[in-house]
Scaffold this active site. Sequence first.
Site, PDB file in Angstrom:
ATOM      1  N   ARG A   1       1.325  -0.861   0.266  1.00 15.34           N
ATOM      2  CA  ARG A   1      -0.128   0.463   0.395  1.00 15.34           C
ATOM      3  C   ARG A   1       1.226   1.262  -0.196  1.00 15.34           C
ATOM      4  O   ARG A   1       1.420   1.066   0.454  1.00 15.34           O
ATOM      5  CB  ARG A   1      -0.837   0.170   1.139  1.00 15.34           C
ATOM      6  CG  ARG A   1      -1.610  -1.063   1.277  1.00 15.34           C
ATOM      7  CD  ARG A   1      -2.708  -0.750   0.106  1.00 15.34           C
ATOM      8  NE  ARG A   1      -3.677  -1.731   0.403  1.00 15.34           N
ATOM      9  CZ  ARG A   1      -4.212  -2.772  -0.556  1.00 15.34           C
ATOM     10  NH1 ARG A   1      -3.031  -2.789  -1.892  1.00 15.34           N
ATOM     11  NH2 ARG A   1      -4.875  -3.942  -0.348  1.00 15.34           N
TER      12      ARG A   1
ATOM     13  N   GLU B   1      -1.703   8.365  -4.905  1.00 18.16           N
ATOM     14  CA  GLU B   1      -2.505   7.415  -5.917  1.00 18.16           C
ATOM     15  C   GLU B   1      -3.788   7.673  -6.335  1.00 18.16           C
ATOM     16  O   GLU B   1      -4.387   8.343  -6.156  1.00 18.16           O
ATOM     17  CB  GLU B   1      -2.597   5.743  -6.297  1.00 18.16           C
ATOM     18  CG  GLU B   1      -2.104   5.211  -7.334  1.00 18.16           C
ATOM     19  CD  GLU B   1      -2.219   3.502  -6.690  1.00 18.16           C
ATOM     20  OE1 GLU B   1      -2.757   3.085  -7.471  1.00 18.16           O
ATOM     21  OE2 GLU B   1      -1.267   3.860  -5.961  1.00 18.16           O
TER      22      GLU B   1
ATOM     23  N   HIS C   1       0.671   0.626 -10.225  1.00 19.46           N
ATOM     24  CA  HIS C   1      -0.193  -0.441  -9.579  1.00 19.46           C
ATOM     25  C   HIS C   1      -0.688  -1.626 -10.664  1.00 19.46           C
ATOM     26  O   HIS C   1      -2.204  -1.650 -10.783  1.00 19.46           O
ATOM     27  CB  HIS C   1      -1.803   0.832  -9.787  1.00 19.46           C
ATOM     28  CG  HIS C   1      -2.050   0.158  -7.550  1.00 19.46           C
ATOM     29  ND1 HIS C   1      -2.932   0.644  -7.057  1.00 19.46           N
ATOM     30  CD2 HIS C   1      -2.570  -1.600  -7.764  1.00 19.46           C
ATOM     31  CE1 HIS C   1      -2.808  -0.504  -5.752  1.00 19.46           C
ATOM     32  NE2 HIS C   1      -2.782  -1.965  -6.372  1.00 19.46           N
TER      33      HIS C   1
END
Length: 390
Positions: free
Chosen positions: A278, A307, A325
């Site tokens: 994360r 993000e 990602h």
Amino acid sequence: MSTSSSTNGVAVEVHNPSGALRVVVTKALPGDRWLKVLTAAGCRVEVSADPDTILSNDKIKRLIGDKCDGLIGQLTEDWGAELFGALKAAGGRAYSNYAVGYNNVVVPEATKVGIPVGNTPGVLTETTAELALALTFAAARRVVEGDSFMRGGHYKGWLPTLFVGNLLQNKTVGIVGAGRIGTAYARMMVEGHKCNLVYYDPYPNKFLEEYVRDYSKLLQSNGEPGVSVKRCETVEDVLKEADVVSLHCNLDENTRHLINAQRLALMKPDAVLVNAARGPCIDEAALVAHLKANPNFRAGLDVFEDEPAMKPGLEECENAVIVPHIASATLWTRAGMATLAACNVAATLQGHPAWNKPDVLPFVDGPFEDIPKAAPSIVNAKELGLAMAP
């Protein structure tokens, strides 16, 4: 076959238009097994075709409309009281996140209005670990820098000092978070590259420790040096000792900015830091400063604190490998996630129990007719008092 249409001004692709149950999917999903699951359950499936990468709450509410039995949403969406209230008002009885994580979901708000929340665990382990491994070696061996150098037409011939990186064979790898993904990554590094292992986790991973010890015995039986494993008492101990540190922890109040300026300063000057967990686990601004001050230090990042944005200056750091990602981005995994999300919604709408077992492969692989009649993973099943599959 699908037909193009719109729902309250939002473009959608409609599958099985005569289905009695209406299910909204906020993004097109890979594979087709998931769609077959929903249509076989009698669902009319409306997949958003809106061009926005991340849908606003307003557009999601327009997609929900006046009648929506179930919905598959994305980790980029804000699923709290507003959206669960809209889904409940439209008759919604099921929601699934298209992700194993659900930091974007306020689960108590869903529970409050009686909506089960599904997620998609069990199909990301090796896929995510492989991407962490790829980031590790891309950073350590300066692959992206070399690629850019070649594409820029700068290569004039072999040089002894050109893009010299670090050999990781027989070095020490550290993991923070020894769950399924952390364990898979550790095994890849230990088995493939004869690395010693140090790890931090609140709970000992006896399986991993025994596995490494057994592998060490195998190496020694063949006349090779063994490998070691050690559970560290603190994150700091891992950072000090490891040549590579890979994060595989959950995001909570204890792990937000787990890697900060003080802890970065504990790492070796030429260490590699990998994050496919994360983004907020790393203080990204502190990492940018550390990368700029320590050119031999390297990072491999799949996730980011804000993000999809990056902290200023990160894009300028040639000693960072950055990807958007994509840790779960293999066709098998992404299609499997879609199937699990669809099964969560379809099974819930059909009144089937929750599965909630570690092995979800019966839903993903094998004959379609053998898919269990259960919802693979409902995170608030206990709170809602849902029946559990035997």
